[in-house]
Every structure is written in C-alpha cells, then in structure tokens.
Scaffold this motif. Structure first.
Motif, PDB file in Angstrom:
ATOM      1  N   THR A  74      51.679  40.288  59.815  1.00  0.00           N
ATOM      2  CA  THR A  74      50.340  40.598  59.332  1.00  0.00           C
ATOM      3  C   THR A  74      50.228  40.165  57.880  1.00  0.00           C
ATOM      4  O   THR A  74      51.216  40.147  57.133  1.00  0.00           O
ATOM      5  CB  THR A  74      50.010  42.102  59.436  1.00  0.00           C
ATOM      6  OG1 THR A  74      50.934  42.848  58.629  1.00  0.00           O
ATOM      7  CG2 THR A  74      50.083  42.580  60.885  1.00  0.00           C
ATOM      8  N   VAL A  75      49.008  39.810  57.484  1.00  0.00           N
ATOM      9  CA  VAL A  75      48.741  39.373  56.118  1.00  0.00           C
ATOM     10  C   VAL A  75      47.447  40.024  55.641  1.00  0.00           C
ATOM     11  O   VAL A  75      46.683  40.572  56.437  1.00  0.00           O
ATOM     12  CB  VAL A  75      48.633  37.838  56.024  1.00  0.00           C
ATOM     13  CG1 VAL A  75      49.945  37.172  56.386  1.00  0.00           C
ATOM     14  CG2 VAL A  75      47.506  37.327  56.931  1.00  0.00           C
ATOM     15  N   ARG A  76      47.207  39.962  54.325  1.00  0.00           N
ATOM     16  CA  ARG A  76      45.984  40.508  53.736  1.00  0.00           C
ATOM     17  C   ARG A  76      45.099  39.354  53.267  1.00  0.00           C
ATOM     18  O   ARG A  76      45.300  38.843  52.161  1.00  0.00           O
ATOM     19  CB  ARG A  76      46.322  41.425  52.554  1.00  0.00           C
ATOM     20  CG  ARG A  76      47.121  42.668  52.913  1.00  0.00           C
ATOM     21  CD  ARG A  76      47.249  43.544  51.681  1.00  0.00           C
ATOM     22  NE  ARG A  76      47.918  44.810  51.965  1.00  0.00           N
ATOM     23  CZ  ARG A  76      49.188  45.047  51.716  1.00  0.00           C
ATOM     24  NH1 ARG A  76      49.963  44.077  51.228  1.00  0.00           N
ATOM     25  NH2 ARG A  76      49.715  46.224  51.976  1.00  0.00           N
ATOM     26  N   GLY A  82      41.885  41.862  50.076  1.00  0.00           N
ATOM     27  CA  GLY A  82      43.323  41.999  49.898  1.00  0.00           C
ATOM     28  C   GLY A  82      43.886  43.327  50.327  1.00  0.00           C
ATOM     29  O   GLY A  82      45.062  43.611  50.065  1.00  0.00           O
ATOM     30  N   ASN A  83      43.076  44.174  50.990  1.00  0.00           N
ATOM     31  CA  ASN A  83      43.583  45.487  51.403  1.00  0.00           C
ATOM     32  C   ASN A  83      43.388  45.759  52.889  1.00  0.00           C
ATOM     33  O   ASN A  83      43.563  46.877  53.344  1.00  0.00           O
ATOM     34  CB  ASN A  83      42.919  46.593  50.571  1.00  0.00           C
ATOM     35  CG  ASN A  83      41.399  46.496  50.596  1.00  0.00           C
ATOM     36  OD1 ASN A  83      40.842  45.793  51.426  1.00  0.00           O
ATOM     37  ND2 ASN A  83      40.749  47.179  49.685  1.00  0.00           N
ATOM     38  N   PRO A 190      36.680  31.270  42.937  1.00  0.00           N
ATOM     39  CA  PRO A 190      38.124  31.173  43.227  1.00  0.00           C
ATOM     40  C   PRO A 190      38.904  32.459  43.002  1.00  0.00           C
ATOM     41  O   PRO A 190      40.070  32.524  43.360  1.00  0.00           O
ATOM     42  CB  PRO A 190      38.589  30.072  42.253  1.00  0.00           C
ATOM     43  CG  PRO A 190      37.596  30.095  41.142  1.00  0.00           C
ATOM     44  CD  PRO A 190      36.284  30.472  41.769  1.00  0.00           C
ATOM     45  N   ARG A 191      38.288  33.484  42.445  1.00  0.00           N
ATOM     46  CA  ARG A 191      39.006  34.732  42.194  1.00  0.00           C
ATOM     47  C   ARG A 191      39.362  35.440  43.506  1.00  0.00           C
ATOM     48  O   ARG A 191      38.633  35.331  44.497  1.00  0.00           O
ATOM     49  CB  ARG A 191      38.136  35.695  41.383  1.00  0.00           C
ATOM     50  CG  ARG A 191      37.623  35.208  40.062  1.00  0.00           C
ATOM     51  CD  ARG A 191      36.620  36.222  39.506  1.00  0.00           C
ATOM     52  NE  ARG A 191      35.525  36.450  40.460  1.00  0.00           N
ATOM     53  CZ  ARG A 191      34.695  37.491  40.422  1.00  0.00           C
ATOM     54  NH1 ARG A 191      34.838  38.411  39.477  1.00  0.00           N
ATOM     55  NH2 ARG A 191      33.715  37.622  41.309  1.00  0.00           N
ATOM     56  N   PRO A 192      40.446  36.203  43.526  1.00  0.00           N
ATOM     57  CA  PRO A 192      40.665  37.134  44.644  1.00  0.00           C
ATOM     58  C   PRO A 192      39.515  38.134  44.690  1.00  0.00           C
ATOM     59  O   PRO A 192      38.959  38.508  43.654  1.00  0.00           O
ATOM     60  CB  PRO A 192      41.991  37.816  44.278  1.00  0.00           C
ATOM     61  CG  PRO A 192      42.653  36.885  43.320  1.00  0.00           C
ATOM     62  CD  PRO A 192      41.549  36.211  42.561  1.00  0.00           C
ATOM     63  N   SER A 193      39.158  38.571  45.882  1.00  0.00           N
ATOM     64  CA  SER A 193      37.998  39.454  46.033  1.00  0.00           C
ATOM     65  C   SER A 193      38.151  40.771  45.303  1.00  0.00           C
ATOM     66  O   SER A 193      37.163  41.414  44.953  1.00  0.00           O
ATOM     67  CB  SER A 193      37.741  39.716  47.524  1.00  0.00           C
ATOM     68  OG  SER A 193      37.365  38.526  48.171  1.00  0.00           O
ATOM     69  N   TYR A 194      39.398  41.202  45.065  1.00  0.00           N
ATOM     70  CA  TYR A 194      39.607  42.501  44.423  1.00  0.00           C
ATOM     71  C   TYR A 194      39.501  42.425  42.904  1.00  0.00           C
ATOM     72  O   TYR A 194      39.591  43.446  42.219  1.00  0.00           O
ATOM     73  CB  TYR A 194      40.958  43.091  44.827  1.00  0.00           C
ATOM     74  CG  TYR A 194      42.135  42.162  44.608  1.00  0.00           C
ATOM     75  CD1 TYR A 194      42.745  42.038  43.369  1.00  0.00           C
ATOM     76  CD2 TYR A 194      42.636  41.394  45.667  1.00  0.00           C
ATOM     77  CE1 TYR A 194      43.805  41.186  43.160  1.00  0.00           C
ATOM     78  CE2 TYR A 194      43.712  40.538  45.480  1.00  0.00           C
ATOM     79  CZ  TYR A 194      44.289  40.436  44.237  1.00  0.00           C
ATOM     80  OH  TYR A 194      45.337  39.575  44.045  1.00  0.00           O
ATOM     81  N   GLN A 195      39.315  41.236  42.337  1.00  0.00           N
ATOM     82  CA  GLN A 195      39.161  41.101  40.895  1.00  0.00           C
ATOM     83  C   GLN A 195      37.678  40.960  40.562  1.00  0.00           C
ATOM     84  O   GLN A 195      37.054  39.952  40.879  1.00  0.00           O
ATOM     85  CB  GLN A 195      39.950  39.901  40.374  1.00  0.00           C
ATOM     86  CG  GLN A 195      41.455  40.078  40.468  1.00  0.00           C
ATOM     87  CD  GLN A 195      42.229  38.929  39.871  1.00  0.00           C
ATOM     88  OE1 GLN A 195      41.653  37.948  39.401  1.00  0.00           O
ATOM     89  NE2 GLN A 195      43.556  39.028  39.891  1.00  0.00           N
ATOM     90  N   GLN A 196      37.110  41.981  39.930  1.00  0.00           N
ATOM     91  CA  GLN A 196      35.681  42.019  39.663  1.00  0.00           C
ATOM     92  C   GLN A 196      35.363  42.336  38.199  1.00  0.00           C
ATOM     93  O   GLN A 196      34.259  42.777  37.896  1.00  0.00           O
ATOM     94  CB  GLN A 196      35.014  43.063  40.575  1.00  0.00           C
ATOM     95  CG  GLN A 196      35.164  42.797  42.053  1.00  0.00           C
ATOM     96  CD  GLN A 196      34.416  41.562  42.508  1.00  0.00           C
ATOM     97  OE1 GLN A 196      33.351  41.245  41.991  1.00  0.00           O
ATOM     98  NE2 GLN A 196      34.969  40.856  43.487  1.00  0.00           N
ATOM     99  N   ASP A 197      36.302  42.121  37.296  1.00  0.00           N
ATOM    100  CA  ASP A 197      36.095  42.445  35.886  1.00  0.00           C
ATOM    101  C   ASP A 197      35.238  41.358  35.225  1.00  0.00           C
ATOM    102  O   ASP A 197      35.696  40.229  35.050  1.00  0.00           O
ATOM    103  CB  ASP A 197      37.449  42.546  35.182  1.00  0.00           C
ATOM    104  CG  ASP A 197      37.315  42.925  33.711  1.00  0.00           C
ATOM    105  OD1 ASP A 197      36.166  43.102  33.241  1.00  0.00           O
ATOM    106  OD2 ASP A 197      38.350  43.036  33.033  1.00  0.00           O
ATOM    107  N   PRO A 198      33.994  41.664  34.832  1.00  0.00           N
ATOM    108  CA  PRO A 198      33.125  40.637  34.252  1.00  0.00           C
ATOM    109  C   PRO A 198      33.583  40.160  32.875  1.00  0.00           C
ATOM    110  O   PRO A 198      33.125  39.110  32.408  1.00  0.00           O
ATOM    111  CB  PRO A 198      31.763  41.339  34.163  1.00  0.00           C
ATOM    112  CG  PRO A 198      32.079  42.791  34.107  1.00  0.00           C
ATOM    113  CD  PRO A 198      33.322  42.972  34.934  1.00  0.00           C
ATOM    114  N   ALA A 199      34.465  40.907  32.225  1.00  0.00           N
ATOM    115  CA  ALA A 199      34.934  40.514  30.896  1.00  0.00           C
ATOM    116  C   ALA A 199      36.166  39.612  30.948  1.00  0.00           C
ATOM    117  O   ALA A 199      36.528  39.005  29.937  1.00  0.00           O
ATOM    118  CB  ALA A 199      35.249  41.758  30.062  1.00  0.00           C
TER     119      ALA A 199
END
Length: 231
Positions: A74-76, A82-83, A190-199
């Motif tokens: 299994t993979v994420r 990613g979860n 291109p970011r992973p979906s779990y990275q949402q930091d606008p700064a």
C-alpha cells in the motif's frame, strides 16, 4: 519457482528536470521537451523504420531513483493528501515490485543521422533527466484510447488548474517558451497536497533555471527566477 528477467536500458532521456520536484505527475500535461539517445548497440537505423509515421509513442522506463528500495503493498498517493492508503497496483507509485514506469509522449521528430546515432525528439515528457528507457512502442489510438474508461479514485481528486502570477519584470529573465512551460508546471501545483502554508517559498528547478514561488489559495506567485551560470 522464481523466474528472473533481465532488462537492459536501450536508451536514456535528456530532459529539463534535474530533480523530481516539479516534474508533471503524468506525461502530456506540459509541453516539456526531451531527447531520447540510444545506447550504441541499439543504434541500428533499421530498428526505427516506420516510427516517423506515428504522432505518439509509449515510453517504458525504469524508476532509477527508487532502485534498491523496498516495495510496499500500500502507498499514500500525494493527491489524496498523503494520509490515505491505496493498493500499489491501484496507483502509479514508483515504489513497486518492479520499478517500471509508462509514459505516453508526442513524437516530434525522428533524427537518424546524428553523432550519437538516432535521436527521438519528444514533447510532454515527465521523466527525470537521465532516466533509463527500457522499450519504446507506438501509441495506437484505435486500441489505446478509451474515453469511457473509469479512472478510479483519480477521477475524484480535485483537478488542479491554478492561476499563475508571473510578474512582468521576472518574465524578462526567461524566453517565452520557458515562461509558458513554467506556467504549465506551476498550474498543476507541484506541492504535496498536505503542504498548504501560503508563506512558504518553494524552489523548482527547470533546465538551468531555479523558480521560487509561493501558493496562496488558488494562485501561484512566482517570486524569483535564478539562471545558473554555465561552468
């Protein structure tokens, strides 16, 4: 009884992606160019006879960056945040029992007479620079295209088409083609979906460019372009 198969790289691709981050998640999502250069023993021009009649080809290639890593049942998938785990055979994860990838690309030109033998010029490649090519097959639209096919969980994942803010003053640092391709790549987020930091400032390498950007809501903001100096 275990059956061993030996595969030899017949070629390697030269692409504008020196690292994984920023590579399109599938072939054909951006107008990225690549050249396929063959190993000496596979440069017989007879092997390419008729290839120029096709507009698209399949590339069968090796996930060379994952060699030696343990596969997982299994993979994420990154597009699911990613979860959430899915079976590896229900994904296109590189962490497979056999690290084999498959990409459909547009065949722009077959150049037979070069100092390196036959070279294939392709468009829409999603491969890391130097990726080993195991085989090439023609794309047959009457059997390879199935518009009615179900896409599994991939059909339920949000389609990414972010706006790209590319300031005029930064556009002067690149060619029009480079700007267009950079916008295509960034629009896919291109970011992973779990990275949402606008700064957070991200860095993506494309050819000899390093592109710095942030993402705020549905807009990618290009903040800096750095072109590497030739050695």
């Amino acid at each position: 009884m275990e059956h061993r198969i030996t595969l030899n790289a017949i070629a390697h691709i030269r692409s504008s992606f020196p690292e994984k981050f920023g590579i399109p998640r599938q072939g054909g999502l951006a107008d990225t160019r690549g050249n396929i250069v063959f190993e000496p023993e596979y440069r017989d021009v007879q092997a390419f006879r008729g290839l120029e009649e096709y507009s698209h080809i399949w590339l069968v290639w090796e996930f060379s960056e994952t060699l030696g890593r343990q596969w997982s049942p299994t993979v994420r998938p990154p597009r699911l945040g990613g979860n959430i785990r899915k079976g590896v055979f229900a994904t296109r994860s590189p962490f497979r029992p056999n690290p084999i990838g498959l990409s459909c690309v547009r065949l722009e030109k077959v150049e037979l007479d070069t100092p390196e033998g036959p070279v294939l010029h392709v468009l829409g490649a999603d491969l890391l620079d130097g990726t080993p090519i195991l085989d090439i097959k023609p794309y047959l639209p009457h059997v390879d295209s199935h518009p009615e096919a179900a896409g599994g969980f991939a059909d339920r994942v949000k389609e990414y088409g972010l706006e790209v803010d590319f300031p005029r003053e930064l556009g002067a640092e690149v060619t029009e083609e480079e700007r267009r391709i950079i916008c295509q790549l960034l629009a896919q987020d291109p970011r992973p979906s779990y990275q949402q930091d606008p700064a957070r400032v991200y860095g993506m390498r494309y050819a000899d460019l390093e592109v710095k950007f942030t993402v705020n809501h549905e807009t990618v903001h290009v903040v800096k372009i750095i072109r590497s100096m030739p050695d």
